[in-house]
Design an enzyme around this catalytic site. Sequence first.
Site, PDB file in Angstrom:
ATOM      1  N   HIS A 169      37.425  42.893  40.304  1.00 52.27           N
ATOM      2  CA  HIS A 169      37.283  43.235  41.729  1.00 52.27           C
ATOM      3  C   HIS A 169      38.542  42.879  42.532  1.00 52.27           C
ATOM      4  O   HIS A 169      38.753  43.384  43.612  1.00 52.27           O
ATOM      5  CB  HIS A 169      36.015  42.636  42.345  1.00 52.27           C
ATOM      6  N   HIS A 231      41.723  37.813  37.311  1.00 53.22           N
ATOM      7  CA  HIS A 231      42.216  37.919  38.687  1.00 53.22           C
ATOM      8  C   HIS A 231      43.662  37.419  38.847  1.00 53.22           C
ATOM      9  O   HIS A 231      44.499  38.068  39.464  1.00 53.22           O
ATOM     10  CB  HIS A 231      41.339  37.111  39.652  1.00 53.22           C
TER      11      HIS A 231
HETATM   12  C1  BG6 Z   1      34.521  35.905  40.400  1.00 55.06           C
HETATM   13  C2  BG6 Z   1      34.293  34.580  39.706  1.00 55.06           C
HETATM   14  O1  BG6 Z   1      35.002  36.861  39.499  1.00 55.06           O
HETATM   15  O2  BG6 Z   1      35.460  35.742  41.447  1.00 55.06           O
HETATM   16  C3  BG6 Z   1      33.852  33.532  40.702  1.00 55.06           C
HETATM   17  O3  BG6 Z   1      33.315  34.734  38.694  1.00 55.06           O
HETATM   18  C4  BG6 Z   1      34.821  33.450  41.859  1.00 55.06           C
HETATM   19  O4  BG6 Z   1      33.732  32.253  40.076  1.00 55.06           O
HETATM   20  C5  BG6 Z   1      35.047  34.838  42.444  1.00 55.06           C
HETATM   21  O5  BG6 Z   1      34.267  32.578  42.844  1.00 55.06           O
HETATM   22  C6  BG6 Z   1      36.104  34.828  43.534  1.00 55.06           C
HETATM   23  O6  BG6 Z   1      36.181  36.082  44.127  1.00 55.06           O
HETATM   24  P1  BG6 Z   1      36.509  36.244  45.672  1.00 55.06           P
HETATM   25  O7  BG6 Z   1      36.543  37.709  45.895  1.00 55.06           O
HETATM   26  O8  BG6 Z   1      35.412  35.551  46.401  1.00 55.06           O
HETATM   27  O9  BG6 Z   1      37.826  35.575  45.873  1.00 55.06           O
END
Ligand code: BG6
Length: 459
Positions: A169, A231
Amino acid sequence: MSGERSEALAFYGATGDLAYKKIFPALQRLVGSGALDVPVIGISRGGWSLERLRARARQSVEEHGGGADPVAFPRLMRLLRYVEGDYGDPATFDALRRELGEAARPVHYLAIPQALFEVVVGQVGRICGGGGARLVLEKPFGSDLDSARRLNAAVHRAFDERSIFRIDHYLGKEAVQNLVFFRFANTFLEPIWNRRYVESVQVTMAEPFGIKGRGAFYDQTGTIRDVVQNHLLQVLSNIAMEPPSATRDGETLRDEKVKVLKAVAPLEQARVVRGQFRGYHDEPGVAPGSTTETFAALELSVASWRWDGVPFFIRAGKNLPVSRTEVVVKLRRPPPTLGVPLVSNHVRFRLGPEFQIGLGATVREPGGLNGGHHLELLASHHHEGAETDPYAELLGDAMRGETFRFAREDYVEEAWRIVDPVLRGGPPPTVYEPGTWGPPEAGALVPGGWVDPAVEAPP
Ligand code: BG6
């Protein structure tokens, strides 16, 4: 690579947590923007009814989607269907095929644990294979290099790469995409964006909360698998990549990212610090004596002409002091010809929770007595109401057959190759107090120390 629009969206795991927190809000958004006007079929093994799923969708958008939109939500409810059944039972998929009707290019979105991917993909291949069906796969994609390779081989038995959409994402986040845009849309950055001017790069992803009831998942995962392999390596690729060529082919961007990862050596145990917040063992779902990390700090290098010798530091953790994801690119210190001590300039990208770019500079102190005064030129980029929802963005792409914002097979495997050596074994994590910046050893990794994201006073 884009293609014809999908005529239906089937999503598995319809009664699950991700559907509740992210997918229903994204669907409402897509319907609201006019990007989704085809049947949406929720599938689960929960023994629910369509009525119950509708009620769940309403609760979901009320809690996580800014409320039920008076126009979009009723429309979404008219599009919503429900298929109930076990994922191991071919009858579930026969029922789904009937719901899909004539759809030749349905999206199948697997928002389910990856242990179920193979069996579901096999059935999806049976009811939709050989045609234009598209497969959207939630992260994590594999749990190490071997399992990712096996999974890639399994999905490729029924789907070719152009029909596979591996979600990260972060690739749908505006601020993450802006890293590439800002670098190549401005002339002033590119001449200094290399080993001659850059001393180091730091990426911090700090979250002030623990594991939020996800103990069973998290304990099998840990920080490196949960956010670094996906990420944060995406962030690193965006910072380090060469400009994509100007063709309209979406693959050039993905080619450049893969090139970055190919130049990164596998992680060495000695360059990784793992931590676990105090109290982790009391979380439901966490195994007694678990050595899963909730914090990781590490150093990578990119062996390319541009980046040779420049360390890239990454740290991420739960229960840290603030909620911030930031990149700090530290420039080399200017020679001290002014007769006063000078510090490095920097470029800082805040990727979340808000979008900010800061340029660290030094100006003369009035009177010149103490030398320089350090300040940051700040650009905040915030249009009221213009925030996008990464899940809506990415699902919209998949419905159009647009692949460039998804992780490609070779990229995913390169990312696992980099972290693979530290996923098993190694010293147990050091316990750190919640609300701190992790184990003190993490500080020793970075000459000159980490740049902790500033906490501004509330307005
Ligand atoms: C997710 C993880 O993919 O991303 C989580 O599983 C994490 O542990 C999250 O908190 C963070 O995403 P964002 O968009 O809130 O920064």
